[in-house]
Structure formats: structure tokens, C-alpha cells
Design an enzyme around this catalytic site. Structure first.
Site, PDB file in Angstrom:
ATOM      1  CG  ASN A   9      -1.470   0.672   1.481  1.00  0.00           C
ATOM      2  OD1 ASN A   9      -2.046   1.798   0.350  1.00  0.00           O
ATOM      3  ND2 ASN A   9      -2.520   1.328   2.976  1.00  0.00           N
ATOM      4  CD1 TRP A  10       3.664   0.885  -2.677  1.00  0.00           C
ATOM      5  CD2 TRP A  10       3.735   2.037  -4.735  1.00  0.00           C
ATOM      6  NE1 TRP A  10       4.326   0.678  -3.442  1.00  0.00           N
ATOM      7  CE2 TRP A  10       3.881   0.658  -5.026  1.00  0.00           C
ATOM      8  CE3 TRP A  10       3.466   2.734  -5.844  1.00  0.00           C
ATOM      9  CZ2 TRP A  10       5.586   0.654  -6.161  1.00  0.00           C
ATOM     10  CZ3 TRP A  10       4.374   2.573  -7.321  1.00  0.00           C
ATOM     11  CH2 TRP A  10       5.208   1.702  -7.395  1.00  0.00           C
ATOM     12  CE  LYS A  11       0.166   3.720   5.470  1.00  0.00           C
ATOM     13  NZ  LYS A  11      -0.602   4.131   6.301  1.00  0.00           N
ATOM     14  CG  HIS A  94      -6.599   1.685   5.163  1.00  0.00           C
ATOM     15  ND1 HIS A  94      -5.710   2.398   6.027  1.00  0.00           N
ATOM     16  CD2 HIS A  94      -5.096   0.708   4.879  1.00  0.00           C
ATOM     17  CE1 HIS A  94      -4.393   2.485   6.499  1.00  0.00           C
ATOM     18  NE2 HIS A  94      -4.030   1.940   5.707  1.00  0.00           N
ATOM     19  CD  GLU A  96      -3.514   5.488   6.340  1.00  0.00           C
ATOM     20  OE1 GLU A  96      -3.818   5.421   5.058  1.00  0.00           O
ATOM     21  OE2 GLU A  96      -2.495   4.845   7.416  1.00  0.00           O
ATOM     22  CD  GLU A 166      -3.541  -2.359   7.286  1.00  0.00           C
ATOM     23  OE1 GLU A 166      -2.578  -2.728   6.375  1.00  0.00           O
ATOM     24  OE2 GLU A 166      -3.857  -1.885   7.439  1.00  0.00           O
ATOM     25  N   GLY A 172       1.954   2.519  10.951  1.00  0.00           N
ATOM     26  CA  GLY A 172       2.700   3.838  10.605  1.00  0.00           C
ATOM     27  C   GLY A 172       3.153   3.730  12.206  1.00  0.00           C
ATOM     28  CB  SER A 207       5.091  -1.766  12.003  1.00  0.00           C
ATOM     29  OG  SER A 207       4.464   0.020  12.250  1.00  0.00           O
ATOM     30  N   GLY A 228       2.532  -1.385   4.035  1.00  0.00           N
ATOM     31  CA  GLY A 228       2.350   0.145   4.451  1.00  0.00           C
ATOM     32  C   GLY A 228       3.924   0.351   4.064  1.00  0.00           C
ATOM     33  N   GLY A 229       4.634   1.878   5.248  1.00  0.00           N
ATOM     34  CA  GLY A 229       5.758   1.819   5.065  1.00  0.00           C
ATOM     35  C   GLY A 229       6.797   0.996   3.940  1.00  0.00           C
TER      36      GLY A 229
HETATM   37  C1  PEP Z   1      -1.208  -0.078   5.803  1.00  0.00           C
HETATM   38  O1  PEP Z   1      -0.810   1.300   5.063  1.00  0.00           O
HETATM   39  O2  PEP Z   1      -1.846  -0.093   5.778  1.00  0.00           O
HETATM   40  C2  PEP Z   1       0.043  -0.505   6.764  1.00  0.00           C
HETATM   41  C3  PEP Z   1       0.115  -1.828   7.544  1.00  0.00           C
HETATM   42  O3  PEP Z   1       0.737   0.793   7.301  1.00  0.00           O
HETATM   43  P1  PEP Z   1       2.346   0.597   7.833  1.00  0.00           P
HETATM   44  O4  PEP Z   1       3.113  -0.762   7.388  1.00  0.00           O
HETATM   45  O5  PEP Z   1       2.981   1.489   7.354  1.00  0.00           O
HETATM   46  O6  PEP Z   1       1.778   0.282   9.178  1.00  0.00           O
END
Ligand code: PEP
Length: 245
Positions: A9-11, A94, A96, A166, A172, A207, A228-229
Site C-alpha cells: 500500500n503505497w498510500k 483501510h 485511514e 490491521e 505506521g 508495521s 505500508g511504509g
Molecule cells: C497500511 O497502511 O495498511 C499499513 C499496514 O501501514 P504500515 O505497514 O506502515 O504500518
């Protein structure tokens, strides 16, 4: 036997040049050793076409969609449009989107249905906040988020669908659920899905990094990750994909 799946997930990160460069690095990394896991890349909307053109062995996903099929909905993107751009998957609900854009579980369920009716595979995100975990409500929260989808009574609801657990407090933040914490919720989710439970891929997200992926994937009900990150660094993401193999 469920296949493992790792989704990026490049957001809302990067530029067109960044997307092209990252994709090129991912492709060469994935091609240079065998990778038996499914890999899904979810870039920002404007770069769907750029990624679709050079996707290699991964598959394309989007980060969001409209619950509406078409019409006067300024700024929205429909499931059919995503398919038209080459997407196979779409993230729905998600945290967010739920917390920053006020998406209710009912709206998320409508998006899930819109994705399915266009032939996209929804990746339904569920998870509790820190407060909900600390007050012992994790399973109840997750059950309600899933129930909102079940309540629509869709035919073959969980066929061609993915769930991502999640925990909001792990996204994040650098804090990961322990493999035991994640396994407990994944097993519970599978039970909630009844006879479909064994077929559905359930990913963990929060994470995930190269350094913690293997111990999470070792758990029997964790079928991969939504990342994500760490998906913005090719080498790190490739190591996560390899850990899922
Ligand atoms: C996400 O955005 O779905 C996510 C899991 O982010 P991160 O890996 O950065 O926690």
C-alpha cells in the site's frame, strides 16, 4: 491450501518517477529469485496506469473506490474504472479511510459489494484502536466490521475476497502486534466466516518489516501481509515477499 499474498500500500507517497523506479526495482528483485507468493501493488490512483504498464509478475490493486457505479460523484473513482485501468484488487475500509474520512462499516460494506460486482477482489481491512484493545473489545470490534459485510447477504460473499487484520495502533507506528496477538484475531476472523473461513486469505498489516515478517507468517492463520511504509523500499518489500514464500 491457501496461497500467501503480500500487498504493497503505497498510500499517497511519491511521484510518477518514484513509482516507475520503485516498480523497476521490485520487478528485478522478484524476477531474480523465485517468488511463489502472490504480490499486489496498490499505487496512488494517478499512477495506476504507469504501474499497470510494467507490472511484471505482480498484480495491480487500488487503495479505495466509490460505492457508486457511475454518475455525478465528483472526485470519486468507480470499480469499473479501476478494472479498466488493469486493477484486480482494491483495498476497502483501510483504517485511514475509516478514521480520517469518516467511512462507516456500512459504507465500507457497500464498497466491498461494488468491488465484487465489478469483478474486483476486495481487500477488507478490519482492526481495533488502542483504546478498544486495552478495554478488551478487540474481537467484538472486528466481528462487527465483518458483520456489516455479511449483513448485505451477498452471494459467494467471501469467494474472491481477502481480509486484512490491521490493528490501528500498529499502522505506521513501528509497533507490531505480536505473532500470538495477530494469530488470535486471525483465527477468530476465520471462525466468523463459517464454512468459508478456511478458504479466505487473511493478511496481517501493521508495521510489517523484513525483520518481523517471518515470525508473523509462521502462524497458521496468517496468510501474508498488507504493507505500508516498508513497501516503499524495494529491498525491504522483496524480503517480506520472500519471507512469505
Ligand atoms: C497500511 O497502511 O495498511 C499499513 C499496514 O501501514 P504500515 O505497514 O506502515 O504500518
Amino acid at each position: 491450501m491457501r496461497k500467501t499474498l503480500v500487498a504493497a500500500n503505497w498510500k499517497m507517497h511519491g511521484t510518477k518517477a518514484f513509482a516507475e523506479q520503485l516498480l523497476a526495482e521490485l520487478n528485478s528483485g522478484l524476477e531474480s529469485g523465485s517468488c511463489s507468493s502472490q504480490v499486489v501493488i496498490c499505487p496512488p490512483f494517478p499512477y495506476l496506469g504507469v504501474v499497470a504498464d510494467k507490472i511484471g509478475q505482480a498484480q495491480l490493486g487500488a487503495q479505495n473506490l466509490s460505492e457508486q457505479p457511475s454518475g455525478a460523484f465528483t472526485g470519486e473513482v468507480s470499480a469499473e474504472m479501476l478494472k479498466d485501468c488493469g486493477a484486480h484488487y482494491v483495498i476497502v475500509g483501510h483504517s485511514e479511510r475509516r478514521s480520517l474520512y469518516g467511512e462507516s462499516s456500512q459504507l465500507v460494506a457497500a464498497k466491498f459489494a461494488a468491488a465484487k460486482s465489478a469483478g474486483l477482489i476486495p481487500m477488507l481491512c478490519v482492526g481495533e484502536s488502542l483504546e478498544q484493545r486495552e478495554s478488551g473489545n478487540t474481537l467484538e470490534v472486528v466481528a462487527k466490521q465483518i458483520q456489516a459485510v455479511v449483513a448485505l447477504g451477498l452471494e459467494d460473499c467471501w469467494e474472491s475476497a481477502v481480509i486484512a487484520y490491521e490493528p490501528v495502533w500498529a499502522i505506521g507506528t513501528g509497533k507490531t502486534a505480536t505473532p500470538e496477538q495477530a494469530q488470535e484475531v486471525h483465527q477468530f476472523i476465520r471462525q466468523q466466516l463459517g464454512e468459508d473461513g478456511d478458504k479466505v486469505q487473511i493478511l496481517y498489516g501493521g508495521s510489517v518489516k523484513a525483520g518481523n515478517a517471518a515470525e508473523l507468517f509462521a502462524k497458521p492463520d496468517i496468510d501474508g501481509a498488507l504493507v505500508g511504509g516498508a513497501s516503499l523500499k524495494a529491498e525491504e518489500f522483496i524480503q517480506i515477499c520472500r519471507a512469505a514464500d
